[in-house]
Design a protein around this motif. Sequence first.
Motif, PDB file in Angstrom:
ATOM      1  N   PHE A  54       0.626  -1.306   0.096  1.00  0.00           N
ATOM      2  CA  PHE A  54      -0.156   0.023  -0.472  1.00  0.00           C
ATOM      3  C   PHE A  54       0.820   1.276  -0.073  1.00  0.00           C
ATOM      4  O   PHE A  54       2.094   1.376   0.516  1.00  0.00           O
ATOM      5  CB  PHE A  54      -0.804   0.114   1.237  1.00  0.00           C
ATOM      6  CG  PHE A  54      -2.107  -0.914   1.349  1.00  0.00           C
ATOM      7  CD1 PHE A  54      -3.208  -0.327   0.659  1.00  0.00           C
ATOM      8  CD2 PHE A  54      -1.858  -2.375   1.814  1.00  0.00           C
ATOM      9  CE1 PHE A  54      -4.324  -1.245   0.445  1.00  0.00           C
ATOM     10  CE2 PHE A  54      -3.339  -3.123   1.249  1.00  0.00           C
ATOM     11  CZ  PHE A  54      -4.089  -2.495   1.249  1.00  0.00           C
ATOM     12  N   VAL A  55       0.400   2.475  -0.876  1.00  0.00           N
ATOM     13  CA  VAL A  55       1.055   3.507  -0.566  1.00  0.00           C
ATOM     14  C   VAL A  55       0.392   4.228  -0.191  1.00  0.00           C
ATOM     15  O   VAL A  55      -1.226   4.112  -1.227  1.00  0.00           O
ATOM     16  CB  VAL A  55       1.090   4.207  -2.515  1.00  0.00           C
ATOM     17  CG1 VAL A  55       2.907   5.361  -2.080  1.00  0.00           C
ATOM     18  CG2 VAL A  55       2.707   2.815  -2.440  1.00  0.00           C
ATOM     19  N   VAL A  56      -0.421   5.093   0.586  1.00  0.00           N
ATOM     20  CA  VAL A  56      -0.691   5.941   0.839  1.00  0.00           C
ATOM     21  C   VAL A  56      -0.881   7.805   1.017  1.00  0.00           C
ATOM     22  O   VAL A  56       0.497   8.114   1.909  1.00  0.00           O
ATOM     23  CB  VAL A  56      -1.847   5.892   3.122  1.00  0.00           C
ATOM     24  CG1 VAL A  56      -3.205   6.469   2.751  1.00  0.00           C
ATOM     25  CG2 VAL A  56      -2.107   4.365   2.475  1.00  0.00           C
ATOM     26  N   ALA A 123      -2.777   1.856  -4.896  1.00  0.00           N
ATOM     27  CA  ALA A 123      -2.245   3.615  -4.475  1.00  0.00           C
ATOM     28  C   ALA A 123      -3.747   3.982  -3.378  1.00  0.00           C
ATOM     29  O   ALA A 123      -4.901   3.877  -4.775  1.00  0.00           O
ATOM     30  CB  ALA A 123      -1.708   4.336  -5.054  1.00  0.00           C
ATOM     31  N   ILE A 124      -3.249   4.672  -2.649  1.00  0.00           N
ATOM     32  CA  ILE A 124      -5.040   5.104  -2.004  1.00  0.00           C
ATOM     33  C   ILE A 124      -4.145   6.858  -1.506  1.00  0.00           C
ATOM     34  O   ILE A 124      -3.609   7.189  -0.952  1.00  0.00           O
ATOM     35  CB  ILE A 124      -5.085   4.541  -0.504  1.00  0.00           C
ATOM     36  CG1 ILE A 124      -5.387   3.200  -0.988  1.00  0.00           C
ATOM     37  CG2 ILE A 124      -6.418   6.047   0.020  1.00  0.00           C
ATOM     38  CD1 ILE A 124      -5.421   2.361  -0.098  1.00  0.00           C
ATOM     39  N   GLY A 125      -4.809   7.508  -2.074  1.00  0.00           N
ATOM     40  CA  GLY A 125      -4.259   9.518  -2.048  1.00  0.00           C
ATOM     41  C   GLY A 125      -5.367   9.974  -3.501  1.00  0.00           C
ATOM     42  O   GLY A 125      -6.310   9.761  -4.116  1.00  0.00           O
ATOM     43  N   GLY A 126      -5.298  11.241  -3.360  1.00  0.00           N
ATOM     44  CA  GLY A 126      -5.586  12.430  -4.552  1.00  0.00           C
ATOM     45  C   GLY A 126      -3.960  11.765  -5.560  1.00  0.00           C
ATOM     46  O   GLY A 126      -3.217  11.014  -5.260  1.00  0.00           O
ATOM     47  N   GLY A 127      -4.770  12.954  -7.018  1.00  0.00           N
ATOM     48  CA  GLY A 127      -3.766  12.062  -8.327  1.00  0.00           C
ATOM     49  C   GLY A 127      -2.804  12.232  -7.703  1.00  0.00           C
ATOM     50  O   GLY A 127      -2.000  11.818  -9.138  1.00  0.00           O
ATOM     51  N   ALA A 128      -1.856  13.370  -7.131  1.00  0.00           N
ATOM     52  CA  ALA A 128      -0.817  13.337  -6.855  1.00  0.00           C
ATOM     53  C   ALA A 128      -0.180  12.131  -6.721  1.00  0.00           C
ATOM     54  O   ALA A 128       1.476  11.429  -7.203  1.00  0.00           O
ATOM     55  CB  ALA A 128       0.057  14.790  -6.706  1.00  0.00           C
TER      56      ALA A 128
END
Length: 395
Positions: A54-56, A123-128
């Motif tokens: 996971f990448v958060v 990947a969990i988060g905003g577009g960047a």
Amino acid sequence: MNTKISAQKTNIRQSFTLPVAYDVYFTEDLFAPANPTFKQVFSRKTEKKLKLLFVVDSGLLEKTPGLQEKIRTYCEDILQLEDLPDPIILPGGEESKNNLDHVTSVLDQINKYGISRHSFVVAIGGGAVLDAAGFAAGIAHRGVRLIRVPTTVLSQNDSGVGVKNGINWYNKKNFLGTFTPPFAVINDQQFLRTLEERDWRGGISEAVKVALIKDRNFFDWIKNDTERLVNRDNESMQYLIYRCAELHLKHISSGDAFETGSSRPLDFGHWAAHKLEQFTNYSLRHGEAVAIGIALDCVYSWKTGLIKKSTCDEVLQLLWNLGFRLYTPELLRSEGKEFEVLEGLQEFREHLGGDLTIMLLEEIGVGKEVHQIDQEKMKESILFLEKEDQKIGAS
């Protein structure tokens, strides 16, 4: 036997196609034990062993206490995973795309934990953050499977559902990147409740963009539902995200998905937006910059006779009603007599390596590509937006 090969017969041409398919899911509270969506995503895999990294987004973690524990519990109890690595935390916003160290940190963990081409980076988060993590996944082992969980309006309706990723380099937006279709995209509407006002509103600009070039009815719907959207009505936002994502995906499947030509219709308004983000050191957020870019190209479309002034006014009024400013002083940043924002036209052409191709407006719902820009008319358009902004400020 004569094995000599004639010089005229030494060329071999190969041609093949590769089928690409991925699902975009719409759900709420993705990691609730009773929600089967995340488990369902892996029904397409053929390997028995499931391995996730996971990448958060750090900003998301700050606003969602307990998210890490919730993810771990779901993975251990529902997916029956063992030895799940701790998530990689990347800074939210453009910082994650401006520093190659963040990509390297993902690559380091892919290497450390033996994440293979049959494993998954989630990947969990905003577009960047999705861009930075997606770029790392796209270059590790020539492509590790990527699952995107976009958490902003902007990423759920636009960037998160597409096939591109990238980071900023040489002071140019997305100079480094790959075309890497995701394994799946999961839009969780619950994450939208964590957004600041600017980020809730900012993503609406991408919906206006796609409506302007592809769907008059959608544009009219946005006009009619403006008040509900501004007041954070969840049902209205869910329809906006779904329709925008639907139009985005339809374009990818029917057009030049990997941009081998010189056309980028979904980047309507973006040539200026990218430069304005850079000039403001990204204090101007992407959706806000896109709103200004759309306004500028609509004014230019009017100034060059493509659309009527009434049409231009209708677009500008909608953007104002949605709460966007349509001017920033960086539009007038100049070196000598030249407005530096116009450098974005050349960078736009270089990014594709072909003819300059800019999407303008022929009528609401219909875009028109042009291959030349009258820079004096574009300067007039910039000055028009400055005057309109002064009028609003004085009122």
